[in-house]
Design a protein around this motif. Structure first.
Motif, PDB file in Angstrom:
ATOM      1  N   ALA A 251       0.832  -1.206   0.000  1.00  0.00           N
ATOM      2  CA  ALA A 251       0.000   0.000   0.000  1.00  0.00           C
ATOM      3  C   ALA A 251       0.867   1.256   0.000  1.00  0.00           C
ATOM      4  O   ALA A 251       0.413   2.326  -0.367  1.00  0.00           O
ATOM      5  CB  ALA A 251      -0.908  -0.004   1.224  1.00  0.00           C
ATOM      6  N   ALA A 252       2.120   1.127   0.404  1.00  0.00           N
ATOM      7  CA  ALA A 252       3.052   2.256   0.455  1.00  0.00           C
ATOM      8  C   ALA A 252       4.168   2.037  -0.561  1.00  0.00           C
ATOM      9  O   ALA A 252       4.362   0.927  -1.066  1.00  0.00           O
ATOM     10  CB  ALA A 252       3.644   2.379   1.862  1.00  0.00           C
ATOM     11  N   ASP A 253       4.911   3.103  -0.838  1.00  0.00           N
ATOM     12  CA  ASP A 253       6.055   2.989  -1.729  1.00  0.00           C
ATOM     13  C   ASP A 253       7.181   2.222  -1.056  1.00  0.00           C
ATOM     14  O   ASP A 253       7.215   2.072   0.167  1.00  0.00           O
ATOM     15  CB  ASP A 253       6.554   4.377  -2.140  1.00  0.00           C
ATOM     16  CG  ASP A 253       5.585   5.084  -3.074  1.00  0.00           C
ATOM     17  OD1 ASP A 253       4.786   4.397  -3.749  1.00  0.00           O
ATOM     18  OD2 ASP A 253       5.629   6.328  -3.135  1.00  0.00           O
ATOM     19  N   LEU A 254       8.096   1.740  -1.880  1.00  0.00           N
ATOM     20  CA  LEU A 254       9.276   1.020  -1.416  1.00  0.00           C
ATOM     21  C   LEU A 254      10.503   1.792  -1.868  1.00  0.00           C
ATOM     22  O   LEU A 254      10.474   2.463  -2.906  1.00  0.00           O
ATOM     23  CB  LEU A 254       9.321  -0.385  -2.031  1.00  0.00           C
ATOM     24  CG  LEU A 254       8.139  -1.296  -1.742  1.00  0.00           C
ATOM     25  CD1 LEU A 254       7.102  -1.190  -2.836  1.00  0.00           C
ATOM     26  CD2 LEU A 254       8.605  -2.716  -1.626  1.00  0.00           C
ATOM     27  N   SER A 255      11.580   1.679  -1.108  1.00  0.00           N
ATOM     28  CA  SER A 255      12.827   2.298  -1.540  1.00  0.00           C
ATOM     29  C   SER A 255      13.867   1.206  -1.722  1.00  0.00           C
ATOM     30  O   SER A 255      13.765   0.119  -1.140  1.00  0.00           O
ATOM     31  CB  SER A 255      13.321   3.335  -0.526  1.00  0.00           C
ATOM     32  OG  SER A 255      13.795   2.713   0.640  1.00  0.00           O
ATOM     33  N   ILE A 256      14.849   1.518  -2.556  1.00  0.00           N
ATOM     34  CA  ILE A 256      15.967   0.594  -2.729  1.00  0.00           C
ATOM     35  C   ILE A 256      17.236   1.410  -2.621  1.00  0.00           C
ATOM     36  O   ILE A 256      17.342   2.496  -3.188  1.00  0.00           O
ATOM     37  CB  ILE A 256      15.870  -0.190  -4.056  1.00  0.00           C
ATOM     38  CG1 ILE A 256      16.920  -1.293  -4.094  1.00  0.00           C
ATOM     39  CG2 ILE A 256      15.912   0.715  -5.268  1.00  0.00           C
ATOM     40  CD1 ILE A 256      16.595  -2.419  -5.045  1.00  0.00           C
ATOM     41  N   GLY A 257      18.181   0.909  -1.837  1.00  0.00           N
ATOM     42  CA  GLY A 257      19.420   1.639  -1.601  1.00  0.00           C
ATOM     43  C   GLY A 257      20.619   0.728  -1.672  1.00  0.00           C
ATOM     44  O   GLY A 257      20.592  -0.398  -1.198  1.00  0.00           O
ATOM     45  N   GLY A 258      21.650   1.250  -2.275  1.00  0.00           N
ATOM     46  CA  GLY A 258      22.887   0.504  -2.467  1.00  0.00           C
ATOM     47  C   GLY A 258      23.137   0.332  -3.952  1.00  0.00           C
ATOM     48  O   GLY A 258      22.208   0.088  -4.726  1.00  0.00           O
ATOM     49  N   ALA A 259      24.391   0.495  -4.350  1.00  0.00           N
ATOM     50  CA  ALA A 259      24.735   0.492  -5.778  1.00  0.00           C
ATOM     51  C   ALA A 259      24.474  -0.850  -6.448  1.00  0.00           C
ATOM     52  O   ALA A 259      23.897  -0.907  -7.533  1.00  0.00           O
ATOM     53  CB  ALA A 259      26.192   0.888  -5.953  1.00  0.00           C
ATOM     54  N   ILE A 260      24.874  -1.929  -5.831  1.00  0.00           N
ATOM     55  CA  ILE A 260      24.772  -3.242  -6.476  1.00  0.00           C
ATOM     56  C   ILE A 260      23.315  -3.688  -6.565  1.00  0.00           C
ATOM     57  O   ILE A 260      22.835  -4.079  -7.633  1.00  0.00           O
ATOM     58  CB  ILE A 260      25.639  -4.275  -5.731  1.00  0.00           C
ATOM     59  CG1 ILE A 260      27.116  -3.888  -5.876  1.00  0.00           C
ATOM     60  CG2 ILE A 260      25.390  -5.675  -6.267  1.00  0.00           C
ATOM     61  CD1 ILE A 260      28.060  -4.659  -4.990  1.00  0.00           C
ATOM     62  N   ILE A 261      22.595  -3.601  -5.471  1.00  0.00           N
ATOM     63  CA  ILE A 261      21.197  -4.028  -5.471  1.00  0.00           C
ATOM     64  C   ILE A 261      20.349  -3.064  -6.297  1.00  0.00           C
ATOM     65  O   ILE A 261      19.414  -3.472  -6.988  1.00  0.00           O
ATOM     66  CB  ILE A 261      20.670  -4.205  -4.025  1.00  0.00           C
ATOM     67  CG1 ILE A 261      19.527  -5.191  -3.996  1.00  0.00           C
ATOM     68  CG2 ILE A 261      20.303  -2.911  -3.376  1.00  0.00           C
ATOM     69  CD1 ILE A 261      19.944  -6.596  -4.208  1.00  0.00           C
TER      70      ILE A 261
END
Length: 187
Positions: free
Chosen positions: A118-128
């Motif tokens: 229901a909410a946004d997701l974040s992604i952090g880190g260069a490789i992932i």
């Protein structure tokens, strides 16, 4: 359905960290910190690679926060309130609450997570982050461009991946940082 947002501090020449692994040039002032607080408040789940998670898990501890400004203390609570997925083959367990370990990055599992969120997701880190871009999973890119060129290091955006972007928002801070938010256009 939640959007997957890649968010990072980046040097003017496009790096997350310099050739020695340092990123102290991206330490936010109060206004930039408030920007990150406002951004992260809308995130329900954060996806991290192991190194990024190990950098971020300091927000779980209260020991160092007592004398910090309110904006920093607020960020700690926002971080704690979000679910976290850490992609790692080496971590045995997660020392932070609301955190689960995944051994491999499964693009289909991330697609399902987006669809069910229901909410946004974040992604952090260069490789992932690069993996998410390569699989067409990233919907938006939020970069805070710092007024420094570091001359090399870890690229903020994946090499060898063509991205068509649409500018959604732009903001300039008094310390010279510029926030840019782009939608990733689908072909």
């Amino acid at each position: 359905m939640g959007k997957l947002i890649y968010a990072a501090n980046v040097s003017l020449d496009g790096y997350l960290e310099d050739a020695t692994g340092a990123f102290d040039w991206s330490v936010p002032d109060e206004a930039v910190h408030q920007f990150w607080n406002d951004h992260e408040r809308g995130i329900g789940t954060s996806l991290y690679g192991r190194r990024m998670y190990e950098t971020m898990r300091v927000w779980e501890d209260d020991d160092w926060l007592a004398d910090e400004p309110a904006v920093v203390q607020e960020y700690a609570q926002i971080w704690r309130d979000a679910d976290k997925v850490v992609y790692s083959t080496t971590l045995e367990s997660a020392p932070t609450a609301r955190t689960r370990i995944e051994r491999t990055f499964d693009p289909e599992a991330v697609r399902r997570l987006k669809e069910e969120s229901a909410a946004d997701l974040s992604i952090g880190g260069a490789i992932i982050g690069a993996e998410a871009f390569r699989h067409g999973l990233v919907d938006e890119c939020v970069l805070l461009v710092c007024p420094v060129a570091v001359g090399g290091g870890k690229p903020a955006l994946p090499l060898g991946v063509h991205l068509d972007l649409e500018l959604l928002d732009l903001r300039r801070f008094d310390n010279g940082v510029v926030a840019v938010r782009h939608a990733v256009r689908r072909s």
